[in-house]
Design a protein around this motif. Structure first.
Motif, mmCIF file in Angstrom:
data_model
loop_
_atom_site.group_PDB
_atom_site.id
_atom_site.type_symbol
_atom_site.label_atom_id
_atom_site.label_comp_id
_atom_site.label_asym_id
_atom_site.label_seq_id
_atom_site.Cartn_x
_atom_site.Cartn_y
_atom_site.Cartn_z
ATOM 1 N N LEU A 108 0.824 -1.215 0.000
ATOM 2 C CA LEU A 108 0.000 0.000 0.000
ATOM 3 C C LEU A 108 0.856 1.263 0.000
ATOM 4 O O LEU A 108 0.463 2.282 -0.580
ATOM 5 C CB LEU A 108 -0.947 -0.021 1.196
ATOM 6 N N LEU A 163 1.623 2.583 -3.275
ATOM 7 C CA LEU A 163 0.522 3.299 -3.927
ATOM 8 C C LEU A 163 0.193 4.596 -3.187
ATOM 9 O O LEU A 163 -0.821 5.234 -3.461
ATOM 10 C CB LEU A 163 -0.726 2.415 -3.985
ATOM 11 N N PHE A 201 -0.773 5.019 -0.093
ATOM 12 C CA PHE A 201 -1.958 4.902 0.762
ATOM 13 C C PHE A 201 -1.558 5.090 2.225
ATOM 14 O O PHE A 201 -1.942 4.306 3.100
ATOM 15 C CB PHE A 201 -2.615 3.522 0.583
ATOM 16 N N HIS A 214 -4.317 5.264 5.053
ATOM 17 C CA HIS A 214 -4.902 3.983 5.390
ATOM 18 C C HIS A 214 -3.954 3.147 6.239
ATOM 19 O O HIS A 214 -4.379 2.441 7.146
ATOM 20 C CB HIS A 214 -5.287 3.220 4.120
ATOM 21 N N ALA A 242 2.834 0.102 -11.319
ATOM 22 C CA ALA A 242 2.314 1.380 -10.844
ATOM 23 C C ALA A 242 3.284 2.068 -9.898
ATOM 24 O O ALA A 242 3.210 3.285 -9.716
ATOM 25 C CB ALA A 242 0.984 1.176 -10.137
ATOM 26 N N TYR A 281 -0.733 3.735 -12.484
ATOM 27 C CA TYR A 281 -0.835 4.261 -11.121
ATOM 28 C C TYR A 281 -2.275 4.649 -10.795
ATOM 29 O O TYR A 281 -2.804 4.302 -9.736
ATOM 30 C CB TYR A 281 0.090 5.479 -11.000
ATOM 31 N N ALA A 338 -4.524 1.542 -10.480
ATOM 32 C CA ALA A 338 -4.212 0.778 -9.271
ATOM 33 C C ALA A 338 -4.799 1.464 -8.037
ATOM 34 O O ALA A 338 -5.389 0.808 -7.166
ATOM 35 C CB ALA A 338 -2.692 0.620 -9.122
ATOM 36 N N ARG A 339 -4.661 2.779 -7.954
ATOM 37 C CA ARG A 339 -5.226 3.489 -6.798
ATOM 38 C C ARG A 339 -6.749 3.376 -6.778
ATOM 39 O O ARG A 339 -7.372 3.239 -5.720
ATOM 40 C CB ARG A 339 -4.792 4.955 -6.826
ATOM 41 N N GLY A 371 -7.597 0.023 -5.419
ATOM 42 C CA GLY A 371 -7.319 0.022 -3.986
ATOM 43 C C GLY A 371 -8.401 0.738 -3.194
ATOM 44 O O GLY A 371 -8.841 0.258 -2.146
ATOM 45 N N ASN A 372 -8.848 1.869 -3.709
ATOM 46 C CA ASN A 372 -9.889 2.620 -3.010
ATOM 47 C C ASN A 372 -11.211 1.852 -2.967
ATOM 48 O O ASN A 372 -11.926 1.902 -1.966
ATOM 49 C CB ASN A 372 -10.098 3.970 -3.691
#
Lengths: 181, 181
Positions: free
Chosen positions: A160, A163, A165, A168, B109, B117, B120-121, B124-125
């Motif tokens: 994560l 990316l 994140f 999170h 990404a 990128y 991928a985000r 993920g979200n």
DNA sequence: ACAAAAGTGTAGCGAGTGCTACATTATAAT
DNA sequence: ATTATAATGTAGCACTCGCTACACTTTTGT
């Protein structure tokens, strides 16, 4: 060490730097040769083919990463301290290339092809061993299970983090601490 | 829908299958064309270039994955049930290609290049949103933090599952349950 | 019916890939 | 000193890559 072997590891060292900076994807023989200050012709003089070359270079990188872990002379940490600590560690500009390469290696290794699969599992096992040695278990916790949990958590954090994140991740660590209060 | 658009999504559908089966790595225009029953020449007739093509195909795959999540009509699950459930789910032969592709996408990404990128985000979200909706929190737990924790755990599980670290995964889940007893 | 647009085939370009053949020079072993 | 071994240069092969030029046919819109 013979002269040839010395030259070989000189070249390897420079290729290690190139691959850490640019990834396996862009590691063509010509690119690697340029980075090492030689020619593709010479690379294939010292290595039998590209596969052996990558095996050597990736193994070297893996050994470096493992050494860095082992030489992290930190006192034993409780579980959530460990996760926080490694999360901060992987944001270090010196460590970050290793994490990016680690993710790239995972993606390639998921096709189960050697040498990638073998090296990836080797590194994963060392991670686990590191947790098992370094985790300070609290009462009611079992060493192996907490080490495995740390492994899962840190890998998730690494994925994560790549990316971005970060919110999170921090939120997850807080959630973890809330649970075990 | 115009005839051209229909053809375009026919081709897309077949390319989706190819990429799920073989990964982005081996998705050359010629390979994709063969899989879609056409020629590279025609692919570049329907798509402006390879980047747009991959954007469309990967977005389609991402939408499929998200739909599969949303249509997973499961009752609300507690945290560790959720992790166990998704761990089993990702071993399903129908789901596994998506997870392998997910890991490959992460690796690409991490160079922060679009469209990878961004997609991928996005995925993920959606994962996070899914957890936030589906997690049944117990007393003393906060929804957002537990969702984030699930996100981290499941990503870690996915990564380790691709390396066949199943024992460590199971051990980690047990450790988790022990902690929150 | 006619023009415009969309669809399709063939062939190839320029760049990059791993790798090799052939040659020559430098070093090491005896 | 002679010989075997290692090191290096130059060129290129066979292949794949994304992409394009040119030509032709089919479909569509009016």
């Amino acid at each position: 060490m013979k002269k040839g072997e010395r030259r070989k590891s000189e070249l390897t060292e420079k290729m290690v730097k190139y691959i850490l900076a640019n990834g396996i994807q862009s590691a063509s023989l010509r690119n690697l040769a340029k980075a090492a200050g030689t020619s593709d012709r010479m690379l294939l003089h010292y290595f039998t083919d590209k596969e052996e070359l990558l095996t050597v270079v990736l193994s070297t990188i893996s050994k470096q990463l493992i050494l860095m872990l082992d030489h992290t002379e930190i006192e034993q940490k409780t579980f959530s301290h460990m996760v926080r600590y490694l999360y901060q560690m992987m944001k270090d500009p010196e460590i970050k290339p290793y994490m990016k390469l680690w993710l790239e290696l995972i993606a390639i290794a998921s096709k189960k092809e050697d040498p990638y699969y073998r090296i990836a599992r080797e590194i994963g096992n060392h991670f686990y061993g590191f947790y098992k040695e370094t985790l300070k278990v609290e009462e009611g916790e079992e060493q192996e299970k907490m080490a495995a949990l740390a492994l899962v958590m840190v890998e998730g954090v690494a994925l994560l983090e790549s990316l971005d994140f970060d919110e999170h991740i921090l939120s997850a660590i807080e959630g973890l601490e809330g649970v075990r209060r």
